[in-house]
Write a protein that holds these residues in place. Structure first.
Motif, mmCIF file in Angstrom:
data_model
loop_
_atom_site.group_PDB
_atom_site.id
_atom_site.type_symbol
_atom_site.label_atom_id
_atom_site.label_comp_id
_atom_site.label_asym_id
_atom_site.label_seq_id
_atom_site.Cartn_x
_atom_site.Cartn_y
_atom_site.Cartn_z
ATOM 1 N N GLY A 34 7.940 10.905 5.701
ATOM 2 C CA GLY A 34 6.668 10.996 5.040
ATOM 3 C C GLY A 34 5.672 10.858 6.091
ATOM 4 O O GLY A 34 4.577 11.432 5.991
ATOM 5 N N GLN A 35 5.746 9.855 6.880
ATOM 6 C CA GLN A 35 4.532 9.695 8.078
ATOM 7 C C GLN A 35 4.425 11.079 8.645
ATOM 8 O O GLN A 35 2.992 11.400 9.103
ATOM 9 N N VAL A 36 5.236 11.745 9.149
ATOM 10 C CA VAL A 36 5.062 12.922 10.057
ATOM 11 C C VAL A 36 4.468 13.844 9.074
ATOM 12 O O VAL A 36 3.752 14.737 9.356
ATOM 13 N N MET A 95 0.758 -1.194 0.031
ATOM 14 C CA MET A 95 -0.084 0.018 -0.053
ATOM 15 C C MET A 95 0.935 1.135 0.125
ATOM 16 O O MET A 95 1.844 1.390 0.892
ATOM 17 N N PRO A 96 0.677 2.185 -1.020
ATOM 18 C CA PRO A 96 1.371 3.437 -0.872
ATOM 19 C C PRO A 96 1.308 4.240 0.389
ATOM 20 O O PRO A 96 0.251 4.155 1.321
ATOM 21 N N LEU A 97 2.407 4.953 0.820
ATOM 22 C CA LEU A 97 2.342 5.546 2.086
ATOM 23 C C LEU A 97 1.468 6.748 2.051
ATOM 24 O O LEU A 97 0.688 6.906 3.161
ATOM 25 N N LEU A 98 1.105 7.431 1.041
ATOM 26 C CA LEU A 98 0.156 8.285 1.031
ATOM 27 C C LEU A 98 -1.186 7.636 1.476
ATOM 28 O O LEU A 98 -2.036 8.791 2.133
ATOM 29 N N LEU A 131 10.972 15.539 13.903
ATOM 30 C CA LEU A 131 11.907 14.528 13.858
ATOM 31 C C LEU A 131 13.185 15.004 12.892
ATOM 32 O O LEU A 131 13.013 16.185 12.312
ATOM 33 N N LEU A 132 14.180 14.289 12.946
ATOM 34 C CA LEU A 132 15.342 14.693 12.155
ATOM 35 C C LEU A 132 15.060 14.873 10.726
ATOM 36 O O LEU A 132 15.457 15.800 10.140
ATOM 37 N N GLY A 133 14.319 14.043 10.187
ATOM 38 C CA GLY A 133 13.665 13.867 8.633
ATOM 39 C C GLY A 133 13.154 15.116 8.410
ATOM 40 O O GLY A 133 13.460 15.729 7.314
#
Length: 339
Positions: free
Chosen positions: A276-278, A158-161, A292-294
């Motif tokens: 991507g999640q955040v 499943m795509p992250l979006l 977060l650092l990302g």
């Protein structure tokens, strides 16, 4: 006096005294008798051919990974602004000023500790649930196991979006499934509850997305490792009086330990670089308490236009993960030696 008749050649079998094994008939011309020489030569591929074959791969890796890393290192020692970024002009060198400013910033250390804590919780939950599901798959019927494997693969694909959109809907304050379940079935008052006002609750939702996306890989890989555990050793340990915990500790765990360590190391690297999640869960602009650092070096580079500072923070992240990467490579080498 009549001349003697010339001697008639007598066939000889290979292996007779005085006769080479390669000759089957006396008098047959050989290489030294003027006959054609039968010499088989192995034509080597040449010392450069292997390197020529892997040259395209090396060039691709250099273009995709090595060159961007070199540019990041160079930018971290410069002061790159919009003008230098778009026009290609040489940016002024500032030395270690970017790193000095970063290490003196208290927000940076808050983000680092938040990232480490978030990573530790996600990795622990992922590895624990993945190990539980993989061991449960061993005791499932074949049809149930195949159905679960298919569901895991579908979740992994499943795509992250799409995944983040589903979890945002779950945690919606007005129409979310989570609030409805907690209120209707558990008797808790969560009507209109906003999960994002408290960063601890918000990271609980974000962590659920991260763990949910990582569990399929962990579960399937650990299940493959569990199938390599000799059944006769487990049965022998059970006959000797070992319980389920003893069988796992002394028989199962030593076999799956290298694979478990390798997956855990990969999970540390992945969860340390969560972006991507955040970014998607907070509407493409995370609040400072959700950084977060990302997302932090993305914000510094593209929202504050501090491109060199963002490059410096990303380089610090690479250095922080270098030890984990070395450990991962050592695990790969150990597994190769065992095989």
């Amino acid at each position: 006096m009549k001349a003697a008749d010339p001697p008639v050649p007598v066939p000889r079998k290979s292996g007779q005294p005085g006769q080479p094994e390669s000759a089957t008939l006396a008098g047959t011309p050989g290489p030294t008798d003027g006959g054609p020489a039968r010499v088989t030569r192995k034509r080597g591929a040449g010392p450069l051919l292997p390197y020529l074959l892997i040259a395209p791969t090396i060039v691709a890796i250099g273009a995709v990974f090595v060159w961007p890393l070199i540019k990041t290192v160079i930018m971290s020692f410069q002061d790159v602004g919009r003008r230098e970024l778009w026009t290609g002009e040489a940016a002024p060198w500032v030395g270690f000023d970017q790193f000095t400013n970063i290490f003196a910033d208290g927000d940076f250390w808050d983000v680092v500790w938040r990232t480490v804590l978030f990573m530790a919780v996600c990795v622990t939950a992922t590895m624990g649930l993945g190990l539980f599901l993989s061991m449960a798959m061993q005791r499932m019927a074949k049809g149930v196991r195949l159905a679960l494997t298919g569901a895991l693969v579908a979740a992994w694909a499943m795509p992250l979006l799409v995944a983040t959109s589903i979890f945002r809907w779950f945690a919606d304050s007005d129409y979310g499934v989570l609030n409805m379940v907690l209120t209707k079935y558990l008797g808790l008052d969560f009507r209109g509850h906003n999960w994002w006002l408290d960063p601890k609750q918000g990271f609980l939702i974000i962590g659920a997305v991260v763990v949910w996306g990582a569990i399929p890989f962990v579960t399937i890989t650990l299940y493959a490792a569990l199938t390599q555990v000799p059944k006769e050793l487990e049965e022998a340990a059970s006959l000797d009086g070992a319980g389920a915990a003893g069988v796992f500790r002394f028989v199962t765990w030593p076999v799956i330990k290298p694979v478990f360590q390798m997956i855990a190391t990969l999970s540390v690297i992945w969860d340390f670089n969560v972006f991507g999640q955040v970014f998607l869960m907070r509407g493409n602009k995370p609040e400072p308490e959700y950084n977060l650092l990302g997302t932090y070096y993305y914000e510094k580079a593209f929202e504050s236009n501090s491109f060199s500072q963002g490059a410096a923070i990303s380089l610090i992240t690479v250095l922080l993960l270098s030890g984990v990467a070395v450990y991962y490579l050592r695990q790969l080498l150990k597994i190769g030696e065992v095989e």
